[in-house]
Write a protein that holds these residues in place. Structure first.
Motif, PDB file in Angstrom:
ATOM      1  N   LEU A  54       0.837  -1.220   0.000  1.00 36.90           N
ATOM      2  CA  LEU A  54       0.000   0.000   0.000  1.00 36.90           C
ATOM      3  C   LEU A  54       0.861   1.256   0.000  1.00 36.90           C
ATOM      4  N   PRO A 144      -8.194   4.432  -1.099  1.00 34.76           N
ATOM      5  CA  PRO A 144      -8.342   2.978  -0.942  1.00 34.76           C
ATOM      6  C   PRO A 144      -8.575   2.644   0.533  1.00 34.76           C
ATOM      7  N   LYS A 145      -9.349   1.597   0.779  1.00 34.34           N
ATOM      8  CA  LYS A 145      -9.637   1.184   2.160  1.00 34.34           C
ATOM      9  C   LYS A 145      -8.403   0.538   2.792  1.00 34.34           C
ATOM     10  N   GLY A 146      -7.577  -0.130   1.969  1.00 37.88           N
ATOM     11  CA  GLY A 146      -6.357  -0.750   2.509  1.00 37.88           C
ATOM     12  C   GLY A 146      -6.205  -2.188   2.070  1.00 37.88           C
ATOM     13  N   ILE A 148      -7.711  -5.721   1.641  1.00 40.23           N
ATOM     14  CA  ILE A 148      -9.039  -6.324   1.553  1.00 40.23           C
ATOM     15  C   ILE A 148      -8.892  -7.848   1.578  1.00 40.23           C
ATOM     16  N   ALA A 168     -11.593  -4.019  -6.110  1.00 39.44           N
ATOM     17  CA  ALA A 168     -10.700  -3.726  -4.976  1.00 39.44           C
ATOM     18  C   ALA A 168      -9.370  -3.174  -5.479  1.00 39.44           C
ATOM     19  N   ASN A 173      -6.647  -0.680  -3.596  1.00 43.74           N
ATOM     20  CA  ASN A 173      -6.412  -1.571  -2.442  1.00 43.74           C
ATOM     21  C   ASN A 173      -5.445  -2.691  -2.813  1.00 43.74           C
ATOM     22  N   ASP A 225      -8.238  -4.702   6.568  1.00 42.64           N
ATOM     23  CA  ASP A 225      -9.093  -3.513   6.782  1.00 42.64           C
ATOM     24  C   ASP A 225     -10.562  -3.770   6.458  1.00 42.64           C
ATOM     25  N   TYR A 475     -15.133  -0.306  -1.588  1.00 43.07           N
ATOM     26  CA  TYR A 475     -13.681  -0.476  -1.691  1.00 43.07           C
ATOM     27  C   TYR A 475     -12.902   0.826  -1.506  1.00 43.07           C
ATOM     28  N   THR A 476     -13.602   1.905  -1.136  1.00 44.78           N
ATOM     29  CA  THR A 476     -12.868   3.147  -0.828  1.00 44.78           C
ATOM     30  C   THR A 476     -13.415   3.783   0.449  1.00 44.78           C
TER      31      THR A 476
END
Ligand SMILES: NC(=O)c1ccc[n+]([C@@H]2O[C@H](COP(=O)([O-])OP(=O)(O)OC[C@H]3O[C@@H](n4cnc5c(N)ncnc54)[C@H](O)[C@@H]3O)[C@@H](O)[C@H]2O)c1
Ligand SMILES: O=C/C=C/C=C(\O)C(=O)O
Length: 485
Positions: A54, A144-146, A148, A168, A173, A225, A475-476
């Motif tokens: 990331l 991005p969430k990180g 997944i 994703a 991500n 995450d 996904y964000t």
């Protein structure tokens, strides 16, 4: 003997403990490959690689470069189409006639559609006055969430895994994928595609293993995450609990007990064709498939006879026989589960219109996990196979008289994933569609997919919608920035 390995930080590897489990060919019961069994070492290494990526080359990649890479992945899947086709059919038992048109093409499409979404998606901006006579501008940005966690099922392994991995990764991500233990191969094969395309190490990781062992380690890992899961409702409940620790987001696409509603004014040929597909395609192992058919009384007998005739023409056999419509179910355990439901239906008094057992297959297929396409009538609405998801090539057909009655019957389920309605009266089609409690309604069709639409179930069939910009919501992380002007 073939091996199916983990794909972690851009490298294929066995488990540190050296453990493997057998992958069985559903067509003949023979061992296809030895699959590495991932435990703590592998899950920790995969999550660590995903986390590091990331902030490394993957995380620093420019949006246009990432979008271009999504297309390169899709193109490489297309280039290796036959490798994915053979691997998917051997793992699942499904015939080429299905995987060639559904599973493998969607593997590529699931990367392209989200590359396009990222290119075209607009964010919100608001301009407003402020009390001091000036004004402010508010705009949203997505991050991005990180890491997944992607946990996928065995019925459409490549399709359903890339349905999550595509968006994703398009959103920036990194992913750690845990495919079903009974269909491991195409997920690792996608690792070869990632390496070939030059996707930075750690962006895509695969840990092979069993749900209660490997899957559980992934869903409870503190550095994951969010989890996106496709599978049985009861498994979804366990995963949701695991995600509650650390308050991590979860997207659940779960089971279904989908109704088909056939009105007397339907186009009979269309209703029979589409209901044959929705009941028996992929040996009935499609979450969107039909297991309950409600037919308006004036055409009930004709419909039963014609669906029986249509289903009895389905050819069962070897995956690479282009004339084959239906293969075995995915495993001996699932075959036994489906046959147990067939026995229960019989004990509960079903009229067996077609099938109801296991077919006699020739040669090495005699050891395959085949079950007969099966049609029942005559059971009450509280019968086991009318209430519970069988996830096999079977359906129960019941008559109805009025719209109000059939809507009540169709909605009388803990699920709410998909439904089909057959009528040539469009007012009725829209009216009934709005009353049916399911996330997806097909009218005079089945499994037609525009990947920009919201996809998912209500009630026990899931949480959340994925598809088009809906996937971006999951996904964000959406951030609002306010500027005083
Ligand atoms: N809604 C949808 O889009 C959709 C699509 C396909 C399949 N399904 C559903 O999936 C089911 C069939 O697939 P299945 O048998 O693979 O489902 P399953 O729930 O048994 O397994 C799904 C995945 O979860 C893993 N898993 C199992 N227990 C786990 C745990 N405790 N923690 C973490 N992971 C765990 C499995 O290893 C597998 O990878 C059916 O109910 C079908 O309706 C739903
Ligand atoms: O078995 C379930 C099929 C799900 C299909 C999709 O998720 C899709 O078509 O995107």
């Amino acid at each position: 003997m073939n091996k199916v390995q983990h794909y972690i930080n851009g490298q294929f590897m066995d488990s540190s403990c050296g453990e493997f489990f057998e992958n069985i060919n559903p067509m003949n019961g023979k061992i296809l490959s030895q699959v590495a069994l991932g435990r703590e070492d592998e899950v920790n290494a995969a999550v660590a690689a995903a986390k590091a990526a990331l902030t490394g080359e993957w995380g620093q990649m420019k949006l246009n470069d990432r979008i271009a890479m999504m297309y390169e992945i899709a193109n490489e899947i297309d280039r290796r189409f036959d490798d994915f086709l053979e691997a998917e059919c051997l793992d699942t038992g499904k015939p080429y006639s299905i995987a060639r048109h559904i599973d493998i093409p969607r593997g590529a499409a699931n990367f392209k559609v989200f590359a396009d979404t990222m290119k075209s998606h607009a964010e919100e901006v608001y301009k407003a006055d402020t009390p001091d006579g000036r004004n402010m501008l508010n705009y949203s940005v997505r991050k991005p969430k990180g890491v997944i966690g992607v946990i996928s099922p065995w019925n459409l392994p490549l399709l359903l895994m890339t349905w999550k991995v595509g968006p994703a990764m398009a959103c920036g991500n990194t992913v750690v994928v845990k495919p079903s233990q009974v269909t491991p191969t195409t997920t690792s094969l996608l690792g070869e595609v990632m390496s070939k395309v030059g996707v930075p190490a750690g962006a895509y990781n695969v840990v092979q293993g069993k749900g209660s062992v490997t899957g559980n380690l992934l869903t409870s890992h503190k550095d994951v995450d969010a989890i996106t899961f496709t599978g049985e409702t009861k498994t979804g409940e366990m995963i949701m609990q695991a995600c509650s620790h650390g308050v991590r987001d979860v997207s659940l696409e779960l089971g279904g007990k989908n109704p088909a509603i056939v009105f007397a004014d339907c186009d009979m040929e269309k209703a029979i064709r589409e209901t044959t597909r929705s009941c028996f395609a992929n040996s009935g192992q499609v979450c969107l498939g039909t297991e309950r058919v409600y037919v308006q009384r004036p055409i009930f007998d004709e419909f039963v006879e014609k669906l029986k005739e249509s289903a009895s023409k389905l050819k069962l056999g070897q995956h690479n026989d282009e004339s084959v419509d239906m293969g075995p179910v995915v495993s001996a355990a699932h075959r036994d589960k489906v046959l147990e439901f067939y026995d229960i239906a019989k004990k509960e008094g079903a009229n067996i219109i077609l099938g109801g057992g296991a077919p006699k297959m020739e040669g090495e297929l005699a050891n395959g996990f085949f079950v007969e396409p099966t049609i029942w009538t005559g059971l009450p609405e509280d019968a086991t196979v009318v209430k519970e998801e069988v996830f096999g090539p079977c359906c129960h057909i019941a008559p109805f008289d009025t719209e109000e009655e059939v809507i009540k019957m169709a909605n009388d389920t803990n699920y709410g994933l998909a439904s089909t309605i057959f009528t040539e009266n469009l007012d009725r089609a829209h009216r009934v569609a709005s009353e049916i409690e399911s996330g997806i309604v097909w009218i005079n069709s089945w499994f037609l997919r525009d990947l920009r639409t919201p996809f998912g179930g209500m009630k026990g069939s899931g949480i959340g919608r994925e598809g088009g910009h809906y996937s971006l919501e999951f996904y964000t992380e959406l951030k609002n920035v306010c500027i005083k002007m």
